[in-house]
Design a protein around this motif. Structure first.
Motif: not given
Length: 307
Positions: A127-141
């Protein structure tokens, strides 16, 4: 001599020395039996199993279940995935249980070894986790995402990122994909490789990271908070089944087979495995023949890839 003269009786044998001798003999026999019993207990084989994450509560349950079946088990903890296989090869361990088939195949091919599966445990999603984003769509380019640096989990992690739409792999993706296969111009994020135990501790410095199942709970993460994952129920996921591994000459060891059965069939163990995995583990009893066939195929593919 008068017939009325008292007869002189022959002296009676004293029974005490015979009694003492008998007691001594019995004591010696008892002592010998006791000594043999103790020596047999001391010499009783202890099966040493290497794991990554011995603090998981199911290992204590497993050791007790094995003890109830007359098998002494010692769980040996390692902090890095690179350690348990050489320990089995060098006979410091009898078995290990921490890896899937793809990882074992890479070890065998890279080190000219022949460790082999003796039983399946479970397959876990990656799995992919993030402390900054709630979805992959929110990850910035242009942001950075981490994957494990060991070849097998790196490839699997890259496939997760591709499925999530974060990267594109030049070859379309396979169990051999690595960072060189990332099409940077066509990918949304940059990818860096870190040792598996560091991806989770580096989350604060990254947009997201692939975190191996072993480290999710220990890091205080919740499995349901993953923002992307692969599908462990896919039939093509067989190479990612986790296994007990042993030296090839020990693959038919009856004790080792029994230890696999204890893991698979002890409800307290499997319930605890599920609890630790956040309910994500798919518990398996894959036939050893299927595991061996999968290993042989992945090894052949790995050898061809390394040429």
């Amino acid at each position: 001599m008068s017939n009325d003269a008292p007869l002189i009786e022959a002296p009676k044998k004293n029974p005490l020395p015979l009694v003492i001798a008998g007691v001594v003999v019995l004591a010696l026999i008892a002592g010998l039996v006791y000594a043999l019993f103790l020596r047999g207990d001391d010499d009783k084989e202890t099966v040493r199993i290497g794991v990554v994450g011995a603090s998981d509560p199911y290992w204590d349950i497993y050791v007790k279940a094995a003890k109830d079946e007359g098998i002494d088990v010692e769980i040996v903890d390692f902090t890095e995935y690179s350690q348990p296989n050489p320990a089995v090869t060098n006979e410091d361990l009898d078995l290990n249980q921490f890896q899937h088939i793809v990882y074992l195949a890479d070890y065998n091919v890279s080190n000219d070894q022949d460790l082999t599966p003796v039983g399946a445990t479970a397959i876990y999603p990656l799995a992919l986790f993030s402390e900054r984003y709630d979805s992959v769509e929110d990850i910035k380019a242009g942001e950075t995402v981490a994957v494990p640096n060991d070849p097998s989990n790196q490839a699997r992690g890259l496939l997760v990122l591709q499925s999530a739409g974060l990267i594109k792999l030049k070859s379309g993706g396979s169990i051999f994909s690595d960072l060189a296969d990332v099409d940077e111009d066509a990918s949304k994020v940059k990818v860096k490789a870190l040792s598996a135990e560091l991806t989770v501790t580096s989350l604060k410095d990254l947009a997201a990271a692939i975190v191996n199942n072993d480290f999710v709970d220990k890091a205080g993460l919740k499995f349901e908070d993953a923002i992307a994952t692969d599908d462990p129920s896919d039939p093509n996921a067989l190479p990612y089944v986790n296994i007990f591994a042993a030296r090839a000459e020990d693959k038919d060891n009856a004790t080792y087979k029994k230890l696999v059965e204890i893991y698979q069939d002890t409800k307290a163990v499997t319930d605890s495995v599920q609890e630790v995995s956040g309910g994500t583990a798919i518990l398996l009893k894959t036939p050893v023949e299927d595991l061996e066939a999968s290993l042989a195929k992945v090894e052949a593919d790995t050898k061809a890839q390394k040429k």
